[in-house]
Scaffold this motif. Structure first.
Motif, short mmCIF file in Angstrom:
data_model
loop_
_atom_site.label_atom_id
_atom_site.label_comp_id
_atom_site.label_asym_id
_atom_site.label_seq_id
_atom_site.Cartn_x
_atom_site.Cartn_y
_atom_site.Cartn_z
N LEU A 19 0.88 -1.17 0.00
CA LEU A 19 0.00 0.00 0.00
C LEU A 19 0.91 1.21 0.00
O LEU A 19 1.69 1.41 0.93
CB LEU A 19 -0.90 0.00 1.23
N HIS A 20 0.81 2.03 -1.06
CA HIS A 20 1.75 3.13 -1.27
C HIS A 20 1.00 4.45 -1.36
O HIS A 20 0.01 4.57 -2.10
CB HIS A 20 2.53 2.90 -2.56
N ASP A 21 1.46 5.43 -0.60
CA ASP A 21 0.93 6.78 -0.68
C ASP A 21 1.87 7.61 -1.54
O ASP A 21 2.95 8.00 -1.08
CB ASP A 21 0.81 7.39 0.72
N PRO A 22 1.52 7.90 -2.79
CA PRO A 22 2.44 8.62 -3.68
C PRO A 22 2.70 10.06 -3.24
O PRO A 22 3.73 10.64 -3.61
CB PRO A 22 1.75 8.57 -5.04
N THR A 27 5.25 3.61 2.23
CA THR A 27 4.73 2.32 1.78
C THR A 27 4.59 1.37 2.96
O THR A 27 5.47 1.30 3.82
CB THR A 27 5.67 1.68 0.74
N ALA A 28 3.49 0.63 2.98
CA ALA A 28 3.29 -0.45 3.94
C ALA A 28 3.22 -1.78 3.20
O ALA A 28 2.73 -1.84 2.07
CB ALA A 28 2.03 -0.24 4.76
N ALA A 49 9.82 0.30 2.26
CA ALA A 49 8.77 -0.10 3.20
C ALA A 49 9.03 0.51 4.57
O ALA A 49 10.09 0.32 5.15
CB ALA A 49 8.72 -1.62 3.31
N GLY A 50 8.05 1.25 5.06
CA GLY A 50 8.17 1.83 6.40
C GLY A 50 7.37 1.08 7.44
O GLY A 50 7.64 1.19 8.63
N TRP A 51 6.37 0.29 6.97
CA TRP A 51 5.49 -0.44 7.88
C TRP A 51 5.25 -1.85 7.37
O TRP A 51 5.17 -2.07 6.17
CB TRP A 51 4.14 0.28 8.01
N ILE A 52 5.14 -2.77 8.30
CA ILE A 52 4.71 -4.14 8.00
C ILE A 52 3.46 -4.38 8.83
O ILE A 52 3.51 -4.33 10.07
CB ILE A 52 5.79 -5.18 8.36
N LEU A 53 2.33 -4.61 8.17
CA LEU A 53 1.06 -4.84 8.84
C LEU A 53 0.75 -6.33 8.81
O LEU A 53 0.65 -6.93 7.73
CB LEU A 53 -0.06 -4.05 8.14
N VAL A 101 -0.28 5.40 7.18
CA VAL A 101 0.76 5.17 6.18
C VAL A 101 0.84 6.44 5.34
O VAL A 101 0.00 6.67 4.46
CB VAL A 101 0.44 3.95 5.30
N GLY A 102 1.81 7.28 5.63
CA GLY A 102 1.85 8.58 4.99
C GLY A 102 0.60 9.37 5.32
O GLY A 102 0.24 9.56 6.48
N GLY A 103 -0.11 9.79 4.29
CA GLY A 103 -1.36 10.51 4.50
C GLY A 103 -2.58 9.62 4.53
O GLY A 103 -3.71 10.12 4.57
#
Length: 255
Positions: A19-22, A27-28, A49-53, A101-103
């Motif tokens: 899941l990416h917030d451009p 990114t998660a 990747a900043g998050w792992i859900l 995740v970002g915004g």
């Protein structure tokens, strides 16, 4: 720019998601059956990747978490109720908590049944819910830990989401799920059409997930245990919804 969702095939029939917030570049990763294909996709796209859900503790959803964490430094999010069976969590969550995740702001939904402590992540801005082995394309997860009434309650929460929601589930089980669905709901024209589309997709090696919730509501027998026509089809006209769901799940287990 709209959020981006990438489906990544892992192991033999698992899926992970990005899941990416451009707008922010964050990114998660949702579930990590194995790290290598996820790392390849991240590198190809130039994403970090900043998050792992994590949705639940089964090994085919968490086996690659530690490798991915080491490679990316991502923070790991999972259910507080399942923390004793998950990789070390940086953030332990319960139903109603928010994940950012970002915004993009997502909510945590308890979807116990397949396992106790299974969670889903709903991101309205992405019009997506990550359901893993709770609600699946034309199916639902086997009841390993929770009773049928618990799973029906969980599925009912997901069924109440906006119908345009993308259901990002965890496995490529759709063709076999379609065969079962037709065995009890063969008069359903929408189901027959979907089953043909699924078969055609699989013949060319295309994934059948994600799917739209509206399509699941029309064709997935596990979401339709409250439908009088389906109740009659399984010989349970007038029975409580959760009992009808239990019967459908039992038939699938024997199918």
């Amino acid at each position: 720019m709209p959020p981006e969702i990438v489906t990544i095939a892992c192991l033999t029939d698992n899926y992970a998601y990005l899941l990416h917030d451009p707008d922010t570049g964050e990114t998660a990763v949702v579930d990590v059956p194995e790290a290598a294909p996820i790392l390849r996709e991240l590198a190809t796209r130039g994403w970090k990747a900043g998050w792992i859900l994590i949705t639940h503790h089964h090994h085919d959803h968490i086996e690659g978490v530690e490798e991915l964490r080491r490679a990316t430094g991502a923070k790991v999010v999972g259910a507080r109720a399942d923390a004793h069976r998950l990789p070390a969590l940086d953030l332990a969550v319960t139903e109603g908590d928010r994940v950012t995740v970002g915004g993009l702001s997502g909510s945590v939904i308890d979807v116990s049944g397949h396992t106790i402590g299974h969670i889903a992540f709903h991101f309205p801005q992405a019009q997506a819910v990550f359901t893993a082995d709770s609600l699946m394309a034309l199916g639902c997860g086997r009841l390993f830990e929770g009773p049928a009434a618990m799973m029906w309650e969980s599925l009912s929460k997901l069924a109440a989401l906006p119908p345009e929601t993308l259901v990002c589930s965890g496995h490529e089980y759709t063709a076999s799920n379609a065969r079962f669905a037709l065995s009890i709901d063969g008069e359903n024209a929408a189901l027959r059409s979907r089953a043909q589309a699924v078969a055609a997709a699989r013949e060319t090696g295309q994934p059948t997930v994600p799917s739209r919730l509206a399509e699941e509501l029309a064709t997935n027998p596990f979401l339709r245990a409250n439908d009088p026509a389906l109740k009659a089809a399984v010989g349970m006209a007038g029975a409580p919804d959760d009992e009808v769901f239990a019967e459908i799940r039992a038939r699938k287990d024997r199918f």
